[in-house]
Design an enzyme around this catalytic site. Structure first.
Site, PDB file in Angstrom:
ATOM      1  N   ASP A 193       0.838  -1.206   0.000  1.00  0.00           N
ATOM      2  CA  ASP A 193       0.000   0.000   0.000  1.00  0.00           C
ATOM      3  C   ASP A 193       0.871   1.254   0.000  1.00  0.00           C
ATOM      4  O   ASP A 193       0.683   2.163  -0.822  1.00  0.00           O
ATOM      5  CB  ASP A 193      -0.917  -0.016   1.221  1.00  0.00           C
ATOM      6  N   LYS A 252       1.716   4.281  -3.102  1.00  0.00           N
ATOM      7  CA  LYS A 252       1.630   5.717  -2.840  1.00  0.00           C
ATOM      8  C   LYS A 252       2.945   6.418  -3.142  1.00  0.00           C
ATOM      9  O   LYS A 252       2.954   7.520  -3.704  1.00  0.00           O
ATOM     10  CB  LYS A 252       1.225   5.944  -1.375  1.00  0.00           C
TER      11      LYS A 252
END
Length: 398
Positions: free
Chosen positions: A195, A199
């Site tokens: 995750d 980003k």
């Protein structure tokens, strides 16, 4: 009246509908006309306040000329990618919080949006409710961005906070995070660094203007962290944080990675706890600027999505020659070439540590030896650690 559609009615999709309903007057005052959710795409119909808006046929959205903006909250790549392309091709703006889709397909979708004279916006994909992408592109536009780093995942930050505050083991802290709804039933994307990795790819794309492919970025999570390392770090004046980092390299090029770091306790990131995120942007003119807040959640993420909707209908499109980044991925440097101090915990003596790394700073010595090296490359750290029985290894934020 401005009419929009929402794809998916999970946490974020529901939040978007709520924000538009609860803040209707404020939104209308800023836009000059009302904003209304006309259609919501779902896989399964269910009762509730939005039942009359539901459809399971995307063509009803695609072919509806009244719908000007599509908010994609499905997640993943397959269906979201198809629907996004179709919506953009139909001349509709698209807003998303889908970090995986933006990291993997963002350059292509931005080009398609420019070709169709519409916008593809994704402020919520990195910081949730924390505005960071727009400030990088607009407020810091006069700067040469040198580095971006930070705590990009609230779930892992919560787990690490519980390990420090209560002495909980990793597995117990994870279960607590799941019980409170901070971690999914399958937490792998969070705890393995995926995750945060997606980003940091998006941040690198925007900062340096070139595509950073997720498969090129090493992503290490916190699943292997020991409570022992957390305690040793704390006694030595550090906190362990999972950081995503992208920066310009001294010899040219750029790099990016995700990994646990020892962060000095007097650094602002050391005191970012629980589910909060913090992102530091270093420009050559501004120095370091930090963005702080809740990086996820129904309403914060929905707030960013609705803000993007308002920007899409209030501003002109981006032309292809002015895209935020190009698909050229050349110039990416293996982060193993980056020089930092390293933390090691080994099953061995101080003599073993000194033979491998020369002078070291000893943090603990009781059957196992924990120490900090001088500044070395990741390659050197790996080569020397192959000669030792390494129990833990991570970089030190300087």
């Amino acid at each position: 009246m401005i009419k929009i559609a929402i794809l998916g009615l999970g946490t974020v999709g529901t939040g978007v509908a709520k924000v538009i309903g609860e803040n209707a007057k404020q939104i209308e005052r800023k836009l000059g006309e009302p904003l209304q959710v006309k259609t919501i795409l779902v896989r399964h119909f269910k009762d509730g306040p939005y039942r009359q808006l539901m459809t399971d046929d995307f063509r009803k959205i695609e072919e509806d000329d009244e719908i000007r903006v599509v908010v994609e909250t499905i997640g993943g790549v397959d269906a979201a990618y198809e629907y996004t392309k179709r919506a953009l091709s139909a001349g509709k703006h698209v807003v998303t919080a889908n970090k995986q889709l933006v990291a993997e397909k963002g350059c292509e979708l931005l080009a398609l949006a420019a070709k169709k004279n519409v916008r593809y916006l994704f402020e919520a994909s990195v910081g949730g409710g924390i505005p960071v992408l727009h400030p990088i592109r607009e407020c810091l536009a006069a700067n040469r961005i040198e580095e971006i780093y930070g705590i990009l995942n609230g779930t892992t930050n919560y787990i690490l906070t519980r390990m420090v505050r209560t002495g909980a083991f990793f597995t117990d802290a994870l279960r607590e995070a799941q019980a409170k709804g901070y971690a999914e039933a399958d937490p792998s994307a969070d705890i393995h660094g995926t995750d945060a990795g997606r980003k940091i790819c998006i941040l690198a794309d925007l900062a340096f203007g070139h595509q950073v492919l997720p498969e090129s970025v090493p992503m290490e999570g916190i699943s292997k962290l020991s409570l022992r390392d957390v305690k040793i770090a704390e006694r030595a004046g550090y906190r362990i944080k999972l950081l995503g980092r992208t920066l310009r390299m001294p010899g040219g090029g750029r790099t990016a990675y995700v990994a646990p770091h020892l962060v000095p306790e007097d650094h602002p990131l050391a005191n970012v706890e629980d589910v909060f995120n913090a992102i530091v942007v270093r420009g050559n003119a501004t120095g370091e600027v930090m963005f702080y807040g809740k990086g996820a959640g129904e309403m914060p993420t929905a707030s960013a999505c609705v803000s993007d909707v308002m920007e899409a209908v209030g501003h002109s499109a981006v032309h292809e020659e002015n895209l935020p980044w190009t698909e050229d991925s050349s110039g990416f440097v293996d982060p193993q070439e980056l020089h930092t101090r390293f933390y090691f915990r080994i099953e061995g003596s101080l003599t073993d540590a000194a033979m491998a790394f020369g002078q070291v700073e000893v943090l603990s010595e009781d059957g196992e030896t924990a120490f900090l090296t001088n500044r070395i490359s990741g390659t050197a750290a790996t080569e020397q650690s192959d000669r030792l029985n390494v129990l833990a290894c991570m970089r030190v934020m300087e």
